[in-house]
Design a protein around this motif. Sequence first.
Motif, mmCIF file in Angstrom:
data_model
loop_
_atom_site.group_PDB
_atom_site.id
_atom_site.type_symbol
_atom_site.label_atom_id
_atom_site.label_comp_id
_atom_site.label_asym_id
_atom_site.label_seq_id
_atom_site.Cartn_x
_atom_site.Cartn_y
_atom_site.Cartn_z
ATOM 1 N N LEU A 1 63.215 22.604 63.595
ATOM 2 C CA LEU A 1 64.646 22.332 63.495
ATOM 3 C C LEU A 1 64.858 21.194 62.508
ATOM 4 C CD1 LEU A 1 67.447 23.080 64.554
ATOM 5 C CD2 LEU A 1 67.102 21.426 66.387
ATOM 6 N N THR A 2 65.607 21.493 61.456
ATOM 7 C CA THR A 2 65.758 20.569 60.328
ATOM 8 C C THR A 2 67.180 20.639 59.803
ATOM 9 O OG1 THR A 2 63.470 21.073 59.675
ATOM 10 C CG2 THR A 2 64.860 20.038 58.008
ATOM 11 N N THR A 3 67.708 19.485 59.425
ATOM 12 C CA THR A 3 68.958 19.474 58.655
ATOM 13 C C THR A 3 68.541 19.438 57.202
ATOM 14 O OG1 THR A 3 70.146 18.315 60.404
ATOM 15 C CG2 THR A 3 71.122 18.270 58.196
ATOM 16 N N GLU A 4 68.829 20.517 56.496
ATOM 17 C CA GLU A 4 68.397 20.663 55.114
ATOM 18 C C GLU A 4 69.302 19.855 54.180
ATOM 19 O OE1 GLU A 4 65.619 21.927 54.567
ATOM 20 O OE2 GLU A 4 65.240 23.475 56.074
ATOM 21 N N PRO A 5 68.805 19.514 52.985
ATOM 22 C CA PRO A 5 69.593 18.715 52.037
ATOM 23 C C PRO A 5 70.944 19.341 51.670
ATOM 24 C CG PRO A 5 67.309 18.839 51.320
ATOM 25 C CD PRO A 5 67.452 19.764 52.502
ATOM 26 N N TRP A 6 71.065 20.672 51.786
ATOM 27 C CA TRP A 6 72.323 21.330 51.436
ATOM 28 C C TRP A 6 73.267 21.447 52.631
ATOM 29 C CZ3 TRP A 6 67.479 23.396 51.201
ATOM 30 C CH2 TRP A 6 67.171 24.399 52.104
ATOM 31 N N GLY A 7 72.918 20.809 53.770
ATOM 32 C CA GLY A 7 73.838 20.695 54.896
ATOM 33 C C GLY A 7 73.658 21.683 56.036
ATOM 34 N N VAL A 8 72.763 22.637 55.905
ATOM 35 C CA VAL A 8 72.531 23.617 56.964
ATOM 36 C C VAL A 8 71.503 23.054 57.944
ATOM 37 C CG1 VAL A 8 71.578 25.910 57.442
ATOM 38 C CG2 VAL A 8 73.099 25.577 55.506
ATOM 39 N N ARG A 9 71.771 23.221 59.223
ATOM 40 C CA ARG A 9 70.793 22.846 60.256
ATOM 41 C C ARG A 9 70.146 24.146 60.709
ATOM 42 N NH1 ARG A 9 68.664 18.804 62.822
ATOM 43 N NH2 ARG A 9 68.475 18.730 65.084
ATOM 44 N N ARG A 10 68.807 24.231 60.621
ATOM 45 C CA ARG A 10 68.143 25.507 60.877
ATOM 46 C C ARG A 10 66.711 25.329 61.333
ATOM 47 N NH1 ARG A 10 66.227 28.182 55.201
ATOM 48 N NH2 ARG A 10 64.982 26.443 54.473
ATOM 49 N N PHE A 11 66.159 26.444 61.837
ATOM 50 C CA PHE A 11 64.730 26.563 62.125
ATOM 51 C C PHE A 11 64.349 28.013 61.930
ATOM 52 C CE2 PHE A 11 66.627 27.619 66.187
ATOM 53 C CZ PHE A 11 65.785 28.564 66.751
ATOM 54 N N PHE A 12 63.051 28.260 61.783
ATOM 55 C CA PHE A 12 62.545 29.621 61.651
ATOM 56 C C PHE A 12 61.705 29.924 62.876
ATOM 57 C CE2 PHE A 12 62.266 30.086 56.711
ATOM 58 C CZ PHE A 12 63.585 29.708 56.593
ATOM 59 N N VAL A 13 61.889 31.112 63.428
ATOM 60 C CA VAL A 13 61.129 31.567 64.582
ATOM 61 C C VAL A 13 60.537 32.939 64.261
ATOM 62 C CG1 VAL A 13 63.191 32.564 65.692
ATOM 63 C CG2 VAL A 13 61.214 31.942 67.095
ATOM 64 N N ASN B 1 58.379 39.569 62.379
ATOM 65 C CA ASN B 1 59.407 39.143 61.427
ATOM 66 C C ASN B 1 59.777 37.678 61.646
ATOM 67 O OD1 ASN B 1 60.133 41.478 59.789
ATOM 68 N ND2 ASN B 1 60.723 42.399 61.742
ATOM 69 N N VAL B 2 59.985 36.979 60.537
ATOM 70 C CA VAL B 2 60.431 35.589 60.598
ATOM 71 C C VAL B 2 61.951 35.580 60.480
ATOM 72 C CG1 VAL B 2 60.353 33.341 59.446
ATOM 73 C CG2 VAL B 2 58.269 34.714 59.668
ATOM 74 N N ILE B 3 62.594 34.877 61.416
ATOM 75 C CA ILE B 3 64.043 34.831 61.490
ATOM 76 C C ILE B 3 64.513 33.395 61.248
ATOM 77 C CG2 ILE B 3 66.066 35.372 62.911
ATOM 78 C CD1 ILE B 3 64.104 37.789 62.391
ATOM 79 N N ASN B 4 65.462 33.232 60.351
ATOM 80 C CA ASN B 4 66.086 31.947 60.059
ATOM 81 C C ASN B 4 67.286 31.809 61.003
ATOM 82 O OD1 ASN B 4 67.346 29.687 58.894
ATOM 83 N ND2 ASN B 4 68.064 30.817 57.110
ATOM 84 N N ILE B 5 67.235 30.858 61.943
ATOM 85 C CA ILE B 5 68.341 30.607 62.859
ATOM 86 C C ILE B 5 69.068 29.367 62.323
ATOM 87 C CG2 ILE B 5 69.023 30.134 65.240
ATOM 88 C CD1 ILE B 5 67.580 32.794 65.023
ATOM 89 N N ALA B 6 70.342 29.503 62.011
ATOM 90 C CA ALA B 6 71.050 28.432 61.296
ATOM 91 C C ALA B 6 72.435 28.163 61.859
ATOM 92 C CB ALA B 6 71.168 28.811 59.824
ATOM 93 N N HIS B 7 72.864 26.934 61.632
ATOM 94 C CA HIS B 7 74.238 26.534 61.932
ATOM 95 C C HIS B 7 74.767 25.815 60.695
ATOM 96 C CE1 HIS B 7 77.747 25.178 64.113
ATOM 97 N NE2 HIS B 7 77.529 23.961 63.638
ATOM 98 N N HIS B 8 75.909 26.295 60.207
ATOM 99 C CA HIS B 8 76.555 25.698 59.042
ATOM 100 C C HIS B 8 77.606 24.728 59.535
ATOM 101 C CE1 HIS B 8 74.793 28.587 56.163
ATOM 102 N NE2 HIS B 8 74.728 29.328 57.242
ATOM 103 N N ARG B 9 77.359 23.476 59.292
ATOM 104 C CA ARG B 9 78.336 22.468 59.739
ATOM 105 C C ARG B 9 79.577 22.572 58.888
ATOM 106 N NH1 ARG B 9 75.444 18.129 62.782
ATOM 107 N NH2 ARG B 9 73.412 19.057 63.083
ATOM 108 N N GLY B 10 80.710 22.476 59.549
ATOM 109 C CA GLY B 10 81.952 22.682 58.813
ATOM 110 C C GLY B 10 82.814 21.545 58.871
#
Length: 117
Positions: free
Chosen positions: A90-102, A108-117
């Motif tokens: 679980l990481t807040t990426e430099p472009w603002g998305v908070r995500r992790f891969f499971v 299959n690798v799935i990107n689970i993300a939340h876009h802060r608004g």
Amino acid sequence: MRVIRVIADLRVADVEAARSFYTDYLGLGTEEFNLGWVARYTAPDSGANLQLVTRDATAPEDPAISVQVDDVEGAYEDAQKLGYEIVHPLTTEPWGVRRFFVRAPDGNVINIAHHRG
């Protein structure tokens, strides 16, 4: 956790070289963002979208799909409790998305993300 949308992550060698096929021919005319290594295109009438990805810039593997959720922290906790392999923490990426891969049980690798608004 509530799923907000699911987006296919299509692997391409070069986002810019692939762009015209998906925008001009398929009509995915709206470029929501383009980071050079990933870009999202959306059809203006239907809202259907697709991400073109060369190689994920911060994760060790590329996802097959991206799943936007309303509670990424809860999704992360659930994945851990259920014993699923976390490929990217679980990481807040430099472009603002908070995500992790499971990794799903099927591999299959799935990107689970939340876009802060």
